[in-house]
Design an enzyme around this catalytic site. Sequence first.
Site, short mmCIF file in Angstrom:
data_model
loop_
_atom_site.label_atom_id
_atom_site.label_comp_id
_atom_site.label_asym_id
_atom_site.label_seq_id
_atom_site.Cartn_x
_atom_site.Cartn_y
_atom_site.Cartn_z
N ASP A 67 0.82 -1.22 0.00
CA ASP A 67 0.00 0.00 0.00
C ASP A 67 0.85 1.26 0.00
O ASP A 67 2.07 1.21 0.15
CB ASP A 67 -0.95 -0.01 1.21
CG ASP A 67 -0.26 -0.41 2.51
OD1 ASP A 67 0.98 -0.38 2.56
OD2 ASP A 67 -0.96 -0.74 3.47
N ASN A 136 -7.18 -2.58 14.48
CA ASN A 136 -8.58 -2.87 14.13
C ASN A 136 -8.70 -4.08 13.20
O ASN A 136 -9.76 -4.33 12.62
CB ASN A 136 -9.24 -1.63 13.49
CG ASN A 136 -8.59 -1.22 12.18
OD1 ASN A 136 -7.68 -1.89 11.69
ND2 ASN A 136 -9.05 -0.13 11.60
N HIS A 138 -6.99 -4.56 10.36
CA HIS A 138 -6.77 -4.34 8.93
C HIS A 138 -5.50 -5.03 8.44
O HIS A 138 -4.56 -5.23 9.20
CB HIS A 138 -6.80 -2.84 8.56
CG HIS A 138 -5.59 -2.03 8.91
ND1 HIS A 138 -5.67 -0.77 9.45
CD2 HIS A 138 -4.26 -2.27 8.77
CE1 HIS A 138 -4.45 -0.29 9.62
NE2 HIS A 138 -3.58 -1.18 9.22
N GLU A 143 -9.61 -1.85 5.46
CA GLU A 143 -10.21 -1.50 6.75
C GLU A 143 -11.44 -2.35 7.04
O GLU A 143 -12.05 -2.91 6.12
CB GLU A 143 -10.63 -0.02 6.70
CG GLU A 143 -9.48 0.95 6.47
CD GLU A 143 -8.63 1.16 7.72
OE1 GLU A 143 -8.49 0.23 8.54
OE2 GLU A 143 -8.09 2.27 7.87
N1 LIG Z 1 -0.77 0.00 6.09
C1 LIG Z 1 0.07 -0.45 7.16
C2 LIG Z 1 -0.26 -1.89 7.43
O1 LIG Z 1 0.07 -2.65 6.28
C3 LIG Z 1 0.49 -2.39 8.65
O2 LIG Z 1 0.15 -3.72 8.86
C4 LIG Z 1 0.09 -1.56 9.84
C5 LIG Z 1 0.74 -2.05 11.12
O3 LIG Z 1 1.78 -1.21 11.49
P1 LIG Z 1 2.70 -1.42 12.73
O4 LIG Z 1 3.53 -2.59 12.43
O5 LIG Z 1 3.50 -0.15 12.80
O6 LIG Z 1 1.82 -1.61 13.90
O7 LIG Z 1 0.51 -0.25 9.56
C6 LIG Z 1 -0.08 0.37 8.42
O8 LIG Z 1 -1.38 0.71 8.69
#
Ligand SMILES: N[C@@H]1[C@@H](O)[C@H](O)[C@@H](COP(=O)(O)O)O[C@@H]1O
Length: 250
Positions: A67, A136, A138, A143
């Site tokens: 993404d 959440n 995702h 989402e």
């Molecule tokens: N779009 C990314 C996700 O792909 C990732 O899984 C999430 C978790 O991030 P972290 O590892 O910093 O908790 O962060 C972002 O939202």
Amino acid sequence: MEVYIANDYTELCKIASKNILNVIKSKPNAILGLPTGGTSIGMYKELVKMYKEGILSFSKVTTFNLDEYEGLGKEDANSYYKFMYDNFFKHVDIKYDNINIPDGLASDSNKECEEYEMKIRKAGGMDLVVLGIGENGHIGFNEPSDFFSGFSYRVKLHEDTIRANSRFFNSADEVPKYALTMGIRTIMLSKKIMLLASGENKAKAIKSAIEGVITPSIPASILQLHRDVTVVLDKKSASLLSWSDSYKIV
Ligand SMILES: N[C@@H]1[C@@H](O)[C@H](O)[C@@H](COP(=O)(O)O)O[C@@H]1O
């Protein structure tokens, strides 16, 4: 689903990077789907270490990132493009032409997503996609919703995600409201999937994703339906799991 519970974050990163090493060993020109986020940083460090030790080469590997924020360019400190270069790509021998990340500055994000999806298909689909998870539930930027998404698309970010990711920005107002992401269908078409989670703040999402009902309100729960999923957790993110006999403690 194979679930590994590592003692701590360091161990988690070692297991995750070894799984990637194995995929590349059996297929040097593997197509990888890659995540961003704090959880993935240690895994990238391990991969860079393996490259520097001469154990692993990315010279034939092709990558597709999950993404990107809409409106953030390559030079923006918070773009996922910058994250990937700083944490991984610039330290290894990957060919820059083999790196794919959705363009956050594309004039038409929907069209960019369609083209991105086509590129993944043309490359032959992903051999392995590595995922983090949001608090959440995702995955990528898919989402919680009333339905599971299809192919790559432009998504409106949930306020929970904006709040959680604001830690990287000066304030929540600066977090982009939209993003370009691989869809659930894109992710589910990958031959292998590896999900990573670390920390207490992920425990609820992990419990729902792995042991809960399959529902689009917890997008990661769909992974229960994929035939080749490896989940790598640390003790904290695994702390609410009940079926402990079915998991591998490492
Ligand atoms: N779009 C990314 C996700 O792909 C990732 O899984 C999430 C978790 O991030 P972290 O590892 O910093 O908790 O962060 C972002 O939202």
